[in-house]
Write an enzyme that holds these catalytic residues in place. Structure first.
Site, mmCIF file in Angstrom:
data_model
loop_
_atom_site.group_PDB
_atom_site.id
_atom_site.type_symbol
_atom_site.label_atom_id
_atom_site.label_comp_id
_atom_site.label_asym_id
_atom_site.label_seq_id
_atom_site.Cartn_x
_atom_site.Cartn_y
_atom_site.Cartn_z
ATOM 1 N N GLU A 1 -102.082 80.235 -36.051
ATOM 2 C CA GLU A 1 -103.279 79.421 -36.273
ATOM 3 C C GLU A 1 -104.175 79.432 -35.043
ATOM 4 O O GLU A 1 -103.743 79.771 -33.938
ATOM 5 C CB GLU A 1 -102.889 77.984 -36.609
ATOM 6 C CG GLU A 1 -102.181 77.266 -35.482
ATOM 7 C CD GLU A 1 -102.223 75.756 -35.628
ATOM 8 O OE1 GLU A 1 -103.334 75.211 -35.677
ATOM 9 O OE2 GLU A 1 -101.138 75.142 -35.678
ATOM 10 N N LYS B 1 -112.763 72.200 -36.521
ATOM 11 C CA LYS B 1 -111.478 72.415 -37.166
ATOM 12 C C LYS B 1 -111.737 72.709 -38.640
ATOM 13 O O LYS B 1 -112.407 71.929 -39.318
ATOM 14 C CB LYS B 1 -110.594 71.181 -37.053
ATOM 15 C CG LYS B 1 -110.024 70.913 -35.675
ATOM 16 C CD LYS B 1 -109.081 69.713 -35.744
ATOM 17 C CE LYS B 1 -108.483 69.391 -34.394
ATOM 18 N NZ LYS B 1 -107.562 68.229 -34.479
ATOM 19 N N VAL C 1 -103.357 74.300 -39.829
ATOM 20 C CA VAL C 1 -102.162 74.812 -40.511
ATOM 21 C C VAL C 1 -102.471 75.080 -41.977
ATOM 22 O O VAL C 1 -102.108 76.128 -42.530
ATOM 23 C CB VAL C 1 -100.993 73.816 -40.378
ATOM 24 C CG1 VAL C 1 -99.843 74.209 -41.304
ATOM 25 C CG2 VAL C 1 -100.504 73.758 -38.933
ATOM 26 N N ASP D 1 -104.134 58.307 -45.964
ATOM 27 C CA ASP D 1 -104.384 59.387 -45.010
ATOM 28 C C ASP D 1 -103.167 60.305 -44.944
ATOM 29 O O ASP D 1 -102.111 59.923 -44.448
ATOM 30 C CB ASP D 1 -104.693 58.793 -43.632
ATOM 31 C CG ASP D 1 -105.282 59.819 -42.680
ATOM 32 O OD1 ASP D 1 -105.416 60.983 -43.083
ATOM 33 O OD2 ASP D 1 -105.611 59.445 -41.543
ATOM 34 N N SER E 1 -102.191 64.612 -44.385
ATOM 35 C CA SER E 1 -102.695 65.928 -44.011
ATOM 36 C C SER E 1 -102.718 66.877 -45.202
ATOM 37 O O SER E 1 -101.797 66.896 -46.032
ATOM 38 C CB SER E 1 -101.820 66.528 -42.909
ATOM 39 O OG SER E 1 -102.177 67.870 -42.666
ATOM 40 N N ALA E 2 -103.769 67.709 -45.237
ATOM 41 C CA ALA E 2 -103.856 68.756 -46.260
ATOM 42 C C ALA E 2 -102.806 69.836 -46.056
ATOM 43 O O ALA E 2 -102.598 70.668 -46.941
ATOM 44 C CB ALA E 2 -105.251 69.378 -46.248
ATOM 45 N N ASP E 3 -102.131 69.821 -44.888
ATOM 46 C CA ASP E 3 -101.053 70.795 -44.667
ATOM 47 C C ASP E 3 -100.021 70.719 -45.790
ATOM 48 O O ASP E 3 -99.499 71.746 -46.246
ATOM 49 C CB ASP E 3 -100.346 70.534 -43.336
ATOM 50 C CG ASP E 3 -101.236 70.758 -42.126
ATOM 51 O OD1 ASP E 3 -102.394 71.184 -42.300
ATOM 52 O OD2 ASP E 3 -100.767 70.489 -41.005
ATOM 53 N N LYS F 1 -95.378 65.637 -35.650
ATOM 54 C CA LYS F 1 -95.473 64.807 -34.455
ATOM 55 C C LYS F 1 -94.963 63.397 -34.734
ATOM 56 O O LYS F 1 -95.131 62.865 -35.824
ATOM 57 C CB LYS F 1 -96.908 64.772 -33.951
ATOM 58 C CG LYS F 1 -97.384 66.111 -33.388
ATOM 59 C CD LYS F 1 -98.780 65.986 -32.816
ATOM 60 C CE LYS F 1 -99.217 67.312 -32.186
ATOM 61 N NZ LYS F 1 -99.439 68.372 -33.185
#
Length: 311
Positions: free
Chosen positions: A25, A85, A105, A137, A139-141, A158
């Site tokens: 990435e 990003k 990612v 909320d 992540s789209a990951d 994390k």
């Protein structure tokens, strides 16, 4: 219609030859590390792969064109230019506006899958954020890995995130998660999060077998290989815990909410740790790139043997 992305000659040749390729990435370079350390790191990650006989495919959007595999100038651009990003949802907008962006990612996995690159090394995954039951909320990951047939090597997520919630979402999305020689899911800076996962694998060849089985089933989801740092390289746990609590308290005191929380926490942690967290970040990335190269090599060998048997 013409292809919306460009595959570099080196990556194209490797894919056509069935040679190992690993996607990398660009957000970790553009936003995750300070200059000029970020360019040195990007070059080091590629060199780790090249020295192992693996072709690196660093991915980014340059001037509106998604690129799978960057030349030296492209790598320098993501390190030295101020870029947004770019997640999956941003790709068509960047393309239409002919704007550059560093891929997250999610976007890297999506583009790698479209290009036929099967293995991807990153630092840590995005996941479910703390308080997501209120903010939604996430992540789209996670949703991207539910549709991108790529094996992602990561040191978990994390510790500023909701790790248990993240694992629950991955289960719901039917994304396989395997620990590399562990059943304790790592939490990025720390070797163990305390959250257990059901399966572990002991070798790159075993991971390649899982990939082949996933292909046979035709599910289409990616696979997450949770690769913990060796304990001697992790951030000292007591210091980590103290800095994390301090960061969370500071975010609460400043009234920081929603999507602003995680960037604030990560930035605060770098300062409060005196840069030690960044050094661990680099060890994590190196560790994951090495394993990803070994997996890609095992996958290439397995695919070659399968083709020979069919012939």
């Amino acid at each position: 219609m013409p292809s919306p992305f460009v595959i570099s000659a080196a990556v194209s040749d490797a894919l056509n030859a069935g040679s190992p390729v690993v996607a990398l990435e660009s957000t970790i370079i553009s936003h995750g590390l300070p200059r000029p350390r970020n360019l040195e790191a990007a070059q080091e990650f590629e060199e780790i792969l090249l020295s192992a006989g693996v072709t690196p495919a660093t991915i980014a959007v340059l001037d509106g064109v998604p690129q799978i595999g960057l030349d030296a100038d492209g790598v320098a651009r993501i390190a030295n230019e101020d870029m947004v990003k770019a997640s999956v949802r941003d790709l068509p907008i960047l393309m239409a506006k002919k704007v550059s962006g560093a891929t997250t990612v999610a976007a890297t996995a999506y583009l790698a899958g479209k290009a036929g690159v099967r293995v991807f090394a990153t630092g840590g995954l995005g996941g479910v954020h703390r308080g997501a039951n209120v903010t939604f909320d996430e992540s789209a990951d996670l949703s991207s890995l539910a549709i991108a047939g790529v094996t992602v090597v990561a040191a978990g997520v994390k510790s500023v995130l909701d790790i248990a919630g993240t694992l629950e979402r991955l289960e719901t999305l039917s994304v396989p998660v395997v620990g590399y020689r562990t059943t304790n899911f790592p939490s990025f800076w720390l070797t163990e999060s305390g959250e257990q996962i059901d399966w572990s694998v002991d070798s790159p060849a075993e991971i390649a077998d899982v990939m082949a089985s996933q292909d046979q089933l035709g599910h289409g989801q990616g696979i997450i290989v949770a690769n913990p740092l060796p304990p001697e390289l992790q951030w000292e746990p007591d210091e980590h815990d103290a800095v994390l609590l301090e960061a969370l308290a500071e975010a609460d005191a400043r009234g920081i909410r929603g999507k602003a929380v995680t960037p604030f926490l990560l930035s605060y942690i770098v300062g409060a740790s005196g840069g030690r967290s960044l050094e661990v970040n680099l060890d994590i990335a190196r560790n994951n790139v090495r394993l990803a190269g070994q997996i890609a090599t095992a996958w290439s060998a397995l695919a070659s043997n399968s083709a020979a048997h069919r012939a």
